[in-house]
Write a protein that holds these residues in place. Structure first.
Motif, PDB file in Angstrom:
ATOM      1  N   GLY A  94      20.710  34.637  77.398  1.00 26.06           N
ATOM      2  CA  GLY A  94      21.284  33.665  76.484  1.00 26.06           C
ATOM      3  C   GLY A  94      22.375  32.833  77.114  1.00 26.06           C
ATOM      4  N   THR A 152      17.069  31.102  74.707  1.00 29.97           N
ATOM      5  CA  THR A 152      17.272  29.912  73.894  1.00 29.97           C
ATOM      6  C   THR A 152      16.270  28.822  74.250  1.00 29.97           C
ATOM      7  N   ASN A 163      14.661  22.704  76.059  1.00 34.44           N
ATOM      8  CA  ASN A 163      15.971  23.334  75.906  1.00 34.44           C
ATOM      9  C   ASN A 163      17.042  22.266  76.076  1.00 34.44           C
ATOM     10  N   ASN A 187      11.468  32.743  71.650  1.00 31.95           N
ATOM     11  CA  ASN A 187      12.748  32.161  71.292  1.00 31.95           C
ATOM     12  C   ASN A 187      13.707  33.235  70.785  1.00 31.95           C
ATOM     13  N   ASP A 188      14.975  33.123  71.182  1.00 31.88           N
ATOM     14  CA  ASP A 188      15.944  34.174  70.860  1.00 31.88           C
ATOM     15  C   ASP A 188      16.158  34.351  69.359  1.00 31.88           C
ATOM     16  N   GLN A 237      14.693  24.901  64.613  1.00 33.20           N
ATOM     17  CA  GLN A 237      15.641  24.396  65.601  1.00 33.20           C
ATOM     18  C   GLN A 237      16.486  23.270  65.010  1.00 33.20           C
TER      19      GLN A 237
END
Length: 325
Positions: A94, A152, A163, A187-188, A237
């Motif tokens: 991250g 991320t 990103n 995705n985190d 997002q």
């Protein structure tokens, strides 16, 4: 699983083996009689399958504990799934940390390692730190069968395809960077949502909006018990909407659109209070709001769950069950 008759005998044996393995996987240990009942497979077949699975290292017969009273006659055979026979790893890469959790095949965490990062850390240095954390965490825990990675950005096919937070991170191919065992990446925020559903505040809820708050805000969407990633894998997002009004108003709009049973928020207690008030004012029906139960472990734990799901599919697939054929 009901016993079958006729047809392909090798398929029947595989199905019976799956039934026996599933029963043991779900329990601490079972007597032979309990295993016969749980699997709905005949006693002689269960004994044969247990022996086959034992040769594969997945199942073992449990001896009586020392000092336990000896029963009259032959003691009942007891079996257990050897959850320590393999491991999975979950790695968060991250903006602020690289965190790795190692778990056995039941998902119990047995190892961990962490290192701090900054959003400005170069991609090569971020990957190097993640490798060191992974190496430290898995030390002493052999047979890592699958590695899950959460990071991320928009992740597709294991590659970071978009990103806007980390320098040089778009285009990173995570399976290529972390070879040696099967690698799954996501995705985190989505993986944190998965973790909350597995072992956190969202356990038992199948329609959930997870809010990951920080310098950037993102949402995880769980609909019908399944993660909703969207057509491009970019659902939730909302951090890209920098001029779209208050944060709490955006979440209220999402809640109105999806009508979830629960909103889980990872962030300050003050933000949780603000969000409760906004949802109470804006929504047609009351919606429960809870703070995250997992803290900084959420992403890595979700990566563990992602990896463990792959192992479970392999254990219980018709083609790959031990003792088949």
């Amino acid at each position: 699983m009901a016993r079958l008759s006729g047809g392909d005998p090798s398929l029947l044996r595989r199905l019976n083996a799956i039934a026996v393995l599933r029963a043991l996987y779900a329990a601490e240990e079972l007597t032979l009689a309990e295993l016969v009942k749980a699997s709905e497979v005949s006693r002689p077949t269960v004994e044969e399958i247990a022996a086959d699975l034992g040769e594969q290292g997945l199942v073992e017969e449990v001896p009586l504990p020392p000092g336990a009273p000896r029963p009259v006659g032959r003691p009942a055979k007891r079996y257990r799934f050897r959850h320590e026979s393999g491991h999975v790893a979950g790695l968060e890469i991250g903006p602020h940390q690289a965190l790795c959790l190692v778990a056995d095949l039941r998902g119990e965490v047995v190892g961990r390692a962490r290192a701090g990062l900054t959003p400005e850390t170069a991609a090569a240095d971020r990957l190097g730190t993640a490798h060191r954390v992974l190496t430290t965490a898995v030390e002493g825990h052999p047979n890592v069968r699958v590695l899950g990675i959460g990071t991320t950005g928009v992740v597709s096919g294991g590659k970071v395809v978009h990103n806007y937070r980390l320098p040089g991170w778009t285009g990173v191919d995570l399976p290529a960077e972390f070879g040696g065992c099967p690698v799954l990446a996501g995705n985190d925020t989505e993986l944190a949502t998965l973790a909350e559903h597995w072992r956190g505040a969202a356990h038992g809820f199948d329609d959930v909006v997870y809010v990951r708050a920080g310098p950037a805000v993102s949402l995880g969407l769980l609909l019908g018990g399944k993660l909703h990633a969207g057509h491009h894998g970019a659902a939730g997002q909302i951090g890209t909407l920098r001029q779209a009004g208050g944060f709490t108003e955006l979440v209220a709009a999402i809640v109105l659109a999806l009508d979830p049973r629960l909103v889980v928020i990872s962030g300050s207690g003050e933000l949780t209070t603000q969000l409760r008030a906004e949802l109470a004012r804006s929504c047609l029906f009351p919606v429960r709001v809870e703070s995250s139960a997992l803290g900084e472990d959420a992403v890595a734990l979700g990566a563990v769950r992602l990896a463990l799901s792959r192992v479970e599919r392999e254990l219980f697939s018709v083609e790959d069950v031990a003792g088949a054929g």
